[in-house]
Design an enzyme around this catalytic site. Structure first.
Site, PDB file in Angstrom:
ATOM      1  N   TYR A  84      12.404  64.241  61.083  1.00 49.65           N
ATOM      2  CA  TYR A  84      12.849  64.164  59.690  1.00 49.65           C
ATOM      3  C   TYR A  84      13.952  65.208  59.451  1.00 49.65           C
ATOM      4  O   TYR A  84      14.336  65.940  60.348  1.00 49.65           O
ATOM      5  CB  TYR A  84      11.652  64.328  58.751  1.00 49.65           C
ATOM      6  CG  TYR A  84      10.599  63.267  58.989  1.00 49.65           C
ATOM      7  CD1 TYR A  84      10.950  61.912  59.035  1.00 49.65           C
ATOM      8  CD2 TYR A  84       9.274  63.603  59.234  1.00 49.65           C
ATOM      9  CE1 TYR A  84      10.001  60.927  59.279  1.00 49.65           C
ATOM     10  CE2 TYR A  84       8.321  62.622  59.478  1.00 49.65           C
ATOM     11  CZ  TYR A  84       8.697  61.285  59.499  1.00 49.65           C
ATOM     12  OH  TYR A  84       7.771  60.309  59.754  1.00 49.65           O
TER      13      TYR A  84
ATOM     14  N   ARG B  93       5.451  72.998  59.478  1.00 49.68           N
ATOM     15  CA  ARG B  93       5.187  72.227  60.706  1.00 49.68           C
ATOM     16  C   ARG B  93       6.487  72.057  61.476  1.00 49.68           C
ATOM     17  O   ARG B  93       7.481  71.578  60.915  1.00 49.68           O
ATOM     18  CB  ARG B  93       4.590  70.868  60.342  1.00 49.68           C
ATOM     19  CG  ARG B  93       4.057  70.141  61.538  1.00 49.68           C
ATOM     20  CD  ARG B  93       3.188  68.959  61.164  1.00 49.68           C
ATOM     21  NE  ARG B  93       2.048  68.933  62.071  1.00 49.68           N
ATOM     22  CZ  ARG B  93       1.332  67.859  62.369  1.00 49.68           C
ATOM     23  NH1 ARG B  93       1.588  66.718  61.787  1.00 49.68           N
ATOM     24  NH2 ARG B  93       0.342  67.911  63.220  1.00 49.68           N
TER      25      ARG B  93
ATOM     26  N   ARG C  13      -6.497  62.120  64.624  1.00 46.15           N
ATOM     27  CA  ARG C  13      -7.217  60.861  64.832  1.00 46.15           C
ATOM     28  C   ARG C  13      -8.722  61.075  64.957  1.00 46.15           C
ATOM     29  O   ARG C  13      -9.503  60.204  64.577  1.00 46.15           O
ATOM     30  CB  ARG C  13      -6.637  60.163  66.069  1.00 46.15           C
ATOM     31  CG  ARG C  13      -5.236  59.620  65.801  1.00 46.15           C
ATOM     32  CD  ARG C  13      -4.517  59.259  67.082  1.00 46.15           C
ATOM     33  NE  ARG C  13      -4.110  60.434  67.840  1.00 46.15           N
ATOM     34  CZ  ARG C  13      -3.636  60.419  69.069  1.00 46.15           C
ATOM     35  NH1 ARG C  13      -3.538  59.273  69.700  1.00 46.15           N
ATOM     36  NH2 ARG C  13      -3.281  61.537  69.680  1.00 46.15           N
TER      37      ARG C  13
ATOM     38  N   CYS D 100     -12.674  59.263  68.761  1.00 48.24           N
ATOM     39  CA  CYS D 100     -11.431  58.484  68.728  1.00 48.24           C
ATOM     40  C   CYS D 100     -11.169  58.022  70.153  1.00 48.24           C
ATOM     41  O   CYS D 100     -11.278  58.801  71.101  1.00 48.24           O
ATOM     42  CB  CYS D 100     -10.293  59.386  68.250  1.00 48.24           C
ATOM     43  SG  CYS D 100      -8.654  58.773  68.669  1.00 48.24           S
TER      44      CYS D 100
ATOM     45  N   CYS E  94      -6.434  54.710  70.855  1.00 47.86           N
ATOM     46  CA  CYS E  94      -5.917  53.353  71.052  1.00 47.86           C
ATOM     47  C   CYS E  94      -4.641  53.062  70.254  1.00 47.86           C
ATOM     48  O   CYS E  94      -4.025  52.027  70.433  1.00 47.86           O
ATOM     49  CB  CYS E  94      -6.992  52.341  70.666  1.00 47.86           C
ATOM     50  SG  CYS E  94      -7.405  52.387  68.911  1.00 47.86           S
TER      51      CYS E  94
ATOM     52  N   CYS F 118      -4.354  52.794  64.563  1.00 46.29           N
ATOM     53  CA  CYS F 118      -4.135  53.375  63.226  1.00 46.29           C
ATOM     54  C   CYS F 118      -2.640  53.517  62.940  1.00 46.29           C
ATOM     55  O   CYS F 118      -2.136  53.078  61.903  1.00 46.29           O
ATOM     56  CB  CYS F 118      -4.829  54.723  63.115  1.00 46.29           C
ATOM     57  SG  CYS F 118      -4.528  55.829  64.512  1.00 46.29           S
TER      58      CYS F 118
ATOM     59  N   CYS G 143      -8.860  51.712  61.694  1.00 49.76           N
ATOM     60  CA  CYS G 143      -9.340  52.434  62.877  1.00 49.76           C
ATOM     61  C   CYS G 143     -10.252  51.544  63.694  1.00 49.76           C
ATOM     62  O   CYS G 143     -11.154  50.898  63.157  1.00 49.76           O
ATOM     63  CB  CYS G 143     -10.077  53.700  62.459  1.00 49.76           C
ATOM     64  SG  CYS G 143     -10.781  54.586  63.856  1.00 49.76           S
TER      65      CYS G 143
END
Ligand SMILES: Cc1cc2nc3c(=O)[nH]c(=O)nc-3n(C[C@H](O)[C@H](O)[C@H](O)COP(=O)(O)O)c2cc1C
Ligand code: SF4
Length: 425
Positions: A207, A255, A359, A382, A385, A388, A400
């Protein structure tokens, strides 16, 4: 068990470090488990809805130390990636956020909101024929050949948010960047006014802020590019403006990408560490070390949703060491398929101070409560996979594979089928 007991404070079992209290800025947290931002796409007209609130309140009820909401747009709908994400651009957005804060607090939890400008991924700008804001043009090309493996339906789904329009790009001017900085500060004011406990500034995952931080995307030769310091200037200015707005003590996390996977020339752990030091000096209370793939089609299982356990641990450790060496007592949050055992080890070694479990907490909102109850085996795993996040690509609410309840009546049960009369054979 009391709400405090289910959060683990003072726990002496196998996960004593994970369940030990911690502090970010002026905010005391009952344990070291953070739920990182994950889009639910349940907002309407930029405002948080009851369905979105239910999802986060369920994680707070399950003992998560700090819940971070899915990313929202500071200038919504400008610079937004979805019409269903939180908006922070108008005072009318405050009411929904306040309801969210109250609901999480009612579960004895804490909640942060993630503030973003989506830059080159601002799909809503694309849909409205606005050029996407980037540090420099041309934007590095991606290998889109795997799109050829998609069905027509999948391709149509990928175009849901953009209306199928193609992007155009514009190198941000000084005036654009002043507007972006002001928008982050105004968004922070609204989040704090709503009673939300903390803010996370999103400077990762491709971003706007992360493209300025990246040597792969930022080829400017003015004060916003050219050196590590210059590339970090926009993020640092945002942190300073947000800090000036919210005051000392109000927790501001940032972050960042600790690594950019893909072609050479992106962010490395050492660049990220130098940037983290600058961001901490600008006033951040915690650095959340994620990672990203330059090319989401080619490198997606490397970042930001890795398939290996504790994938970014060495990167978090590099950032942590640099912060300590520079004299910044700023917590580092580790992320990247962190399972409870890995988390305990990461905290024990000092590689990070908190862990994010994304997840894992979609799959099981009660993960922390199970650990606090000394019932590790009860945690629903989780299975990695990617179902999601696939829904996110289609601008939909995640589903999920192991938690059918995700996103629908998780806490309040609204929308669940009445199975009381159902008999199995
Ligand atoms: C459905 C979904 C949506 C996500 N949305 C965001 C987001 O809005 N902002 C963000 O910073 N990361 C987002 N992420 C990345 C997560 O925050 C996290 O970094 C990533 O899932 C890796 O952690 P994990 O391996 O524990 O899941 C998303 C992940 C998923 C699965
Ligand atoms: S959909 Fe798959 S990857 Fe996503 S949380 Fe559920 S089990 Fe994990």
């Amino acid at each position: 068990m009391s709400p405090v007991g289910r959060r683990g404070a003072g726990h002496t079992g196998d996960f004593g470090r994970l369940l030990a209290p911690g502090r970010i800025g002026g905010l005391d947290l009952p344990n070291r488990v953070i739920m990182p931002a994950m889009d639910m796409n349940l907002c309407v007209d930029g405002s948080v809805t009851d369905a979105e609130i239910d999802h986060y309140a369920a994680r707070a009820a399950g003992g998560v130390g700090l819940v971070i909401t899915g990313t929202g747009a500071v200038s919504w709908p400008v610079g937004a990636a979805s019409m269903h994400q939180p908006g922070f651009s108008d005072d009318r957005h405050i009411a929904g956020m306040a309801k969210l804060a109250d609901a999480v607090h009612a579960q004895s939890g804490r909640v942060a909101m993630q503030l973003c400008h989506h830059g080159k991924v601002s799909t809503i700008d694309m849909a409205n024929d606005r050029p996407l804001l980037v540090p420099s043009v041309p934007v590095p090309a991606m290998d889109l050949s795997t799109l050829g493996d998609c069905t027509v339906d999948e391709l149509m789904g990928l175009a849901n948010a953009s209306g199928g329009k193609m992007p155009t790009y514009r190198a941000a001017t000084d005036d654009d960047l002043d507007e972006v900085i002001d928008a982050f500060a105004a968004a922070a004011r609204r989040v704090k006014a709503a009673g939300i406990d903390a803010i996370e500034i999103h400077a990762a995952h491709g971003y706007l802020l992360s493209t300025f931080l990246s040597p792969g995307y930022n080829h400017r030769t003015d004060q916003w590019g050219g050196s590590v310091d210059n590339r970090a200037r926009l993020t640092c200015e945002v942190v300073r403006a947000v800090r000036a707005e919210v005051g000392d003590g109000y927790p501001v996390l940032v972050r960042i990408n600790g690594h950019e996977f893909g072609p050479d020339g992106g962010i490395t752990a050492h660049i990220a560490a130098a940037q983290a030091v600058l961001i901490a000096a600008a006033g951040a209370d915690a650095i959340h070390v994620s990672a990203n793939a330059h090319d989401p089609f080619a490198n997606f299982t490397a970042g930001p949703l890795p398939d290996t356990v504790a994938a970014y641990r060495p990167i978090a450790a590099t950032v942590k060491r640099a912060l300590v060496a520079a004299g910044h007592d700023v917590p580092v949050v580790g992320v990247g398929r962190v399972l409870p055992e890995a988390a305990e080890d990461m905290l024990a070694s000092g590689d990070c101070d908190f862990v994010s479990m994304g997840r894992q907490l979609l799959a099981d909102p009660d993960l922390v409560a199970h650990l606090a109850d000394n019932h590790r085996a009860a945690v629903r795993p989780c299975i990695n996979c990617y179902v999601c996040v696939e829904q996110n690509f289609f601008d939909l609410t995640p589903r999920c594979a192991v938690n059918a309840r995700l996103g629908r009546g998780e806490l309040d049960g609204v929308g669940q089928a009445d199975t009381s009369g159902v008999r199995c054979w």
